[in-house]
Design a protein around this motif. Structure first.
Motif, short mmCIF file in Angstrom:
data_model
loop_
_atom_site.label_atom_id
_atom_site.label_comp_id
_atom_site.label_asym_id
_atom_site.label_seq_id
_atom_site.Cartn_x
_atom_site.Cartn_y
_atom_site.Cartn_z
N VAL A 1 0.85 -1.19 0.00
CA VAL A 1 0.00 0.00 0.00
C VAL A 1 0.89 1.24 0.00
N PRO A 2 0.81 2.09 -1.03
CA PRO A 2 1.59 3.33 -1.02
C PRO A 2 1.20 4.18 0.19
N GLN A 3 2.18 4.51 1.02
CA GLN A 3 1.86 5.20 2.27
C GLN A 3 2.30 6.65 2.27
N SER A 4 3.46 6.94 1.71
CA SER A 4 3.98 8.31 1.71
C SER A 4 4.82 8.53 0.47
N TYR A 5 4.84 9.79 0.03
CA TYR A 5 5.71 10.18 -1.08
C TYR A 5 6.33 11.53 -0.72
N VAL A 6 7.63 11.65 -0.94
CA VAL A 6 8.31 12.94 -0.74
C VAL A 6 9.26 13.18 -1.91
N ASP A 7 9.36 14.45 -2.28
CA ASP A 7 10.43 14.89 -3.18
C ASP A 7 11.42 15.66 -2.32
N LEU A 8 12.60 15.10 -2.13
CA LEU A 8 13.56 15.68 -1.20
C LEU A 8 14.09 17.03 -1.66
N ALA A 9 14.01 17.30 -2.95
CA ALA A 9 14.48 18.58 -3.48
C ALA A 9 13.36 19.61 -3.58
N ASP A 10 12.12 19.14 -3.58
CA ASP A 10 10.99 20.05 -3.78
C ASP A 10 9.83 19.63 -2.88
N PRO A 11 9.82 20.08 -1.61
CA PRO A 11 8.74 19.68 -0.70
C PRO A 11 7.36 20.20 -1.09
N SER A 12 7.31 21.13 -2.05
CA SER A 12 6.01 21.63 -2.50
C SER A 12 5.34 20.66 -3.47
N TYR A 13 6.09 19.66 -3.96
CA TYR A 13 5.51 18.68 -4.88
C TYR A 13 4.79 17.61 -4.07
N LEU A 14 3.51 17.43 -4.38
CA LEU A 14 2.68 16.45 -3.66
C LEU A 14 2.13 15.45 -4.66
N GLU A 15 2.48 14.20 -4.50
CA GLU A 15 2.12 13.16 -5.47
C GLU A 15 0.69 12.69 -5.30
N PHE A 16 0.25 12.47 -4.06
CA PHE A 16 -1.06 11.88 -3.82
C PHE A 16 -2.15 12.96 -3.85
N SER A 17 -3.28 12.64 -4.48
CA SER A 17 -4.35 13.63 -4.62
C SER A 17 -4.92 14.04 -3.27
N TYR A 18 -5.05 13.10 -2.33
CA TYR A 18 -5.62 13.48 -1.04
C TYR A 18 -4.68 14.40 -0.27
N VAL A 19 -3.37 14.22 -0.45
CA VAL A 19 -2.42 15.12 0.21
C VAL A 19 -2.52 16.52 -0.40
N GLN A 20 -2.78 16.58 -1.70
CA GLN A 20 -3.01 17.88 -2.34
C GLN A 20 -4.22 18.58 -1.73
N LEU A 21 -5.24 17.80 -1.37
CA LEU A 21 -6.44 18.40 -0.76
C LEU A 21 -6.16 18.83 0.68
N ILE A 22 -5.37 18.06 1.42
CA ILE A 22 -4.96 18.50 2.76
C ILE A 22 -4.21 19.82 2.65
N ALA A 23 -3.29 19.90 1.67
CA ALA A 23 -2.53 21.13 1.47
C ALA A 23 -3.44 22.28 1.06
N ALA A 24 -4.50 21.98 0.29
CA ALA A 24 -5.43 23.03 -0.12
C ALA A 24 -6.11 23.65 1.09
N VAL A 25 -6.49 22.81 2.07
CA VAL A 25 -7.09 23.34 3.29
C VAL A 25 -6.10 24.24 4.02
N ALA A 26 -4.86 23.75 4.19
CA ALA A 26 -3.84 24.54 4.88
C ALA A 26 -3.56 25.85 4.15
N ASP A 27 -3.56 25.81 2.83
CA ASP A 27 -3.27 27.01 2.04
C ASP A 27 -4.34 28.09 2.21
#
Length: 280
Positions: free
Chosen positions: A38-64
């Motif tokens: 089960v894919p659990q986490s994704y990180v881009d070590l050079a670009d923390p603003s890049y979010l691979e998973f769609s639900y993480v993008q939505l979490i970020a949208a709330v924070a933004d």
């Protein structure tokens, strides 16, 4: 200056099983953590603003959509600390408490995924419920609940009694964000929304249309607060993002969850398990 150690892909034993660390062949600094397939986490070590998973993008949208400036954030469910990395990059000075019960997983992320590079981050190796109970009153602006055992949400983190503890920890204008996964009919997700709504006066739901219609298993994101939520900006940000998600609140959300009962401690409730094809 010494060059930072390159992560080493492979399978690693952790406290509660085994995880696989995989390189993203399309992004040179992208890394995926997978637990039991089960894919659990994704990180881009050079670009923390890049979010691979769609639900993480939505979490970020709330924070933004929260007021500008640094945040005091609590994250129950650590993984690779994708959201703390994102917030620290976009809101310098933010402080993070990350709660993760798997000590081996935390050590792996420290060793392989440069966790020390995230400023003002503290990790507490603890059960989410116990760790939340130990947090001070009115100490957080943002509370991110993204805790899964494998692919299922722990029921003890989905009850009204636990949500009351979260409400205690949040400041008066603080925001709770919950990641919940469900499939056909969304019976479990609707009960979680009803549970959150029993504790918080303002609730919104974000999700991709196909998941909201119950056509496929996937993740939905709940936002809640004692204060009014920025539903206008949230709607625009969700619709304009890569996920092209919907935002529901008020009467529409009440109709969506009509008849769903809040979850309380001791209730016999099963967290839905995704069908094998989801991650196949």
């Amino acid at each position: 200056m010494a060059r930072e150690k390159e992560p080493l892909p492979g399978r690693y034993p952790v406290t509660f099983g085994e995880v696989e660390l995989m390189r993203d062949l399309d992004r040179p600094d992208g890394w995926m953590l997978s637990v039991d397939g089960v894919p659990q986490s994704y990180v881009d070590l050079a670009d923390p603003s890049y979010l691979e998973f769609s639900y993480v993008q939505l979490i970020a949208a709330v924070a933004d959509c929260l007021p500008p400036g640094p945040l005091d954030a609590v994250h129950v469910g650590g993984g690779a600390c994708t959201v703390p990395r994102y917030l620290s990059a976009g809101r310098p000075g933010s402080r993070h408490i990350v709660v993760e019960p798997d000590e081996g997983l935390v050590q792996l992320v420290r060793d392989q995924l440069r966790l020390k590079s995230v400023p003002r981050l503290k990790v507490r190796i603890a059960d989410g419920r116990a760790a939340t109970a130990a947090l001070p009153d009115r100490s957080a602006d943002l509370f991110v609940l993204d805790a899964f055992t494998g692919a299922t949400m722990p029921i003890d983190l989905a009850t009204a009694e636990y949500m009351a503890q979260v409400a205690r920890v949040l400041r008066p204008a603080g925001t709770l964000v919950v990641n919940v996964a469900d499939g056909r009919g969304l019976a479990f997700a609707k009960r979680v929304i009803a549970t959150v709504g029993e504790v918080f006066g303002h609730v919104a739901l974000l999700g991709e249309p196909g998941i909201l219609r119950g056509r496929r298993f996937g993740n939905l994101v709940i936002a809640a607060s004692a204060a009014e939520l920025p539903t206008g900006p949230l709607t625009r940000k969700a619709a304009g993002g890569l996920t092209q998600a919907r935002c529901m609140w008020g009467e529409d959300l009440a109709k969506f969850i009509a008849g769903a009962r809040p979850i309380h401690d001791g209730d016999a409730v099963l967290s839905p398990v995704p069908p094998p094809a989801v991650f196949g």
